[in-house]
Design a protein around this motif. Structure first.
Motif, PDB file in Angstrom:
ATOM      1  N   UNK A 241      35.984  38.657  41.356  1.00 22.94           N
ATOM      2  CA  UNK A 241      35.588  39.378  43.019  1.00 22.94           C
ATOM      3  C   UNK A 241      34.804  40.331  42.906  1.00 22.94           C
ATOM      4  N   UNK A 242      35.355  41.408  42.027  1.00 27.43           N
ATOM      5  CA  UNK A 242      34.421  42.689  42.013  1.00 27.43           C
ATOM      6  C   UNK A 242      32.972  42.460  41.725  1.00 27.43           C
ATOM      7  N   UNK A 243      32.683  41.589  40.625  1.00 27.31           N
ATOM      8  CA  UNK A 243      31.516  41.043  40.334  1.00 27.31           C
ATOM      9  C   UNK A 243      30.502  40.457  41.513  1.00 27.31           C
ATOM     10  N   UNK A 244      31.111  39.534  42.084  1.00 33.89           N
ATOM     11  CA  UNK A 244      30.424  38.783  43.346  1.00 33.89           C
ATOM     12  C   UNK A 244      30.208  39.933  44.602  1.00 33.89           C
ATOM     13  N   UNK A 245      31.308  40.741  44.670  1.00 31.72           N
ATOM     14  CA  UNK A 245      30.988  41.681  45.615  1.00 31.72           C
ATOM     15  C   UNK A 245      29.993  42.657  45.437  1.00 31.72           C
ATOM     16  N   UNK A 246      29.736  43.216  44.169  1.00 29.21           N
ATOM     17  CA  UNK A 246      28.711  44.092  43.717  1.00 29.21           C
ATOM     18  C   UNK A 246      27.374  43.084  43.826  1.00 29.21           C
ATOM     19  N   UNK A 247      27.282  41.921  43.173  1.00 24.64           N
ATOM     20  CA  UNK A 247      26.172  41.095  43.589  1.00 24.64           C
ATOM     21  C   UNK A 247      25.613  40.768  44.917  1.00 24.64           C
ATOM     22  N   UNK A 248      26.646  40.342  45.788  1.00 29.92           N
ATOM     23  CA  UNK A 248      26.118  40.266  46.954  1.00 29.92           C
ATOM     24  C   UNK A 248      25.631  41.511  47.614  1.00 29.92           C
TER      25      UNK A 248
END
Length: 416
Positions: A241-248
């Motif tokens: 979730x943290x990775x996707x949040x940062x990615x988007x």
């Protein structure tokens, strides 16, 4: 850029072509250029082709994984350029020397390429332009100013001062929030360990109760079941979730805009104020320095707004240049953004009228800096109640979850 499904008619046959363009009109124009013998009948916005989507994700991941240049390394090399050019050393010799001696591989690569372009006949600003993302808009503006005035050394000394000021404020903010974050994370880990280790010892006792368990106890038992059976998945889910949040946030402008708008909402206690003050300080600092250096106001505004990371604030500041182009003065254009207090607007207005705009912008920058420093200095006092509330909530949940059934059991034994 958007994708459009363009319907073209050629030799009596209709077909669809997927084209990439800024808007519908551009897509139609591109289709006419690409298929001069065809008739464009319709253009509809559509989603990106699967291969383009994967390509964009791969490119974004590659860019994300590429090491970011530390600001200290950038400041160090910029300061070296200022000192060496001030000593009369030619810019190509300066860049060659810096490229050889810097320890940062990315900077070594960049300065080598810039030096190669200069030797090929390009100006320093033209050679630096492809690396605007690495150095920032202000670096390009100060380079152009140095070329215009013939004094690269002075421009780069000012550039290093600006970057040092921004770095110091960023470092101070990170230092201020480090302790509260570590404390909260430690409490969350301790609570998880208690759930996994302590609650199972009471689980058998609670299972013998024939009455409905209290809500805090049910919560503890459900958390224990979740962590015991799916703990690894929960951890992986949080990390994903943290990775996707940062990615988007880094790669999707629409998503970033929504998040940025949310972060400066009044409901986000402290976060909204910290982001607003640091952004406005950086914007006015860069704008004031550029105006003092002799860069035209419109160009200085354009460069300064390029330093703004929050898209919601940036959207408001982008209107300033457009309104000045319509005949407004700077104070009026700033007033329409809703970002400046009346006191600051009066100062800017007085600076414009008296020909001392740079001096007044210094005072505006100092005001935002004082507000930001005060927030940072008292951050622990502001955060302490939140931390105490969070810690008290965890302790209360644990205590009530374990002891409430015990009290009920004690009452049952006593009445029996």
């Amino acid at each position: 850029m958007k994708y459009f499904s363009v319907t073209v008619m050629e030799k009596g046959q209709s077909r669809q072509e997927i084209l990439k363009a800024a808007n519908k009109l551009s897509a139609v124009k591109l289709a006419k250029q690409k298929f001069p013998r065809a008739l464009v009948t319709k253009a509809v916005e559509t989603s990106a082709p699967l291969e383009d989507t994967f390509s964009a994700v791969f490119t974004s991941l590659k860019r994300s994984l590429k090491s970011k240049i530390p600001i200290n390394d950038k400041i160090s090399t910029i300061r070296q350029i200022a000192v060496m050019t001030d000593a009369g050393i030619a810019i190509n010799d300066t860049l060659e020397e810096i490229a050889e001696n810097t320890h940062n591989e990315r900077l070594k690569e960049i300065y080598t390429k810039i030096n190669s372009d200069i030797n090929a006949g390009h100006s320093l600003s033209d050679a630096m332009e492809p690396y605007t993302n690495e150095f920032g808009h202000v670096a390009l503006a100060m380079t152009k100013l140095g070329e215009r005035t013939g004094n690269i050394s002075e421009s780069y000394h000012k550039l290093a001062d600006i970057l040092e000021n921004i770095r110091n404020n960023t470092a101070k903010f990170k230092k201020a929030i480090r302790t509260p974050i570590i404390t909260l994370v430690a409490m969350a880990i301790a609570f998880t360990i208690l759930i996994v280790v302590v609650v199972p010892k009471f689980k058998d006792i609670f299972s013998r109760f024939k009455t409905e368990l209290p809500i805090p106890t049910q919560i503890l038992l459900k958390l224990e079941w979740l962590f015991s059976n799916y703990g690894l998945y929960v951890l992986l889910g949080i990390l994903l979730f943290v990775f996707l949040l940062k990615f988007f946030y880094a790669n999707n402008e629409e998503f970033k805009y929504k998040v940025d708008t949310l972060l400066i909402h009044p409901k986000f206690y402290l976060i909204n104020k910290a982001i607003f003050l640091s952004t406005m300080h950086k914007y006015n600092l860069v704008f004031g320095e550029l105006v003092r250096s002799g860069i035209p106001v419109s160009e200085a505004l354009e460069t300064a707004v390029g330093m703004v990371d929050n898209l919601a604030i940036k959207e408001q500041l982008l209107t300033v240049n457009a309104n000045i182009g319509r005949g407004m003065n700077l104070a009026e254009a700033f007033a329409l953004t809703g970002l400046y207090e009346n006191m600051l607007l009066q100062m800017i207005k007085a600076g414009e009228a008296g020909g001392q705009l740079d001096a007044m912008l210094d005072k505006v920058t100092l005001y935002y800096d004082m507000q930001f420093q005060d927030l940072i200095d008292n951050l622990s006092a502001y955060i302490e109640p939140i931390m105490l509330f969070f810690i008290a909530g965890l302790v209360l949940l644990m205590a009530l979850g374990i002891f409430m059934p015990m009290w009920d059991l004690g009452k049952a034994v006593k009445n029996g």
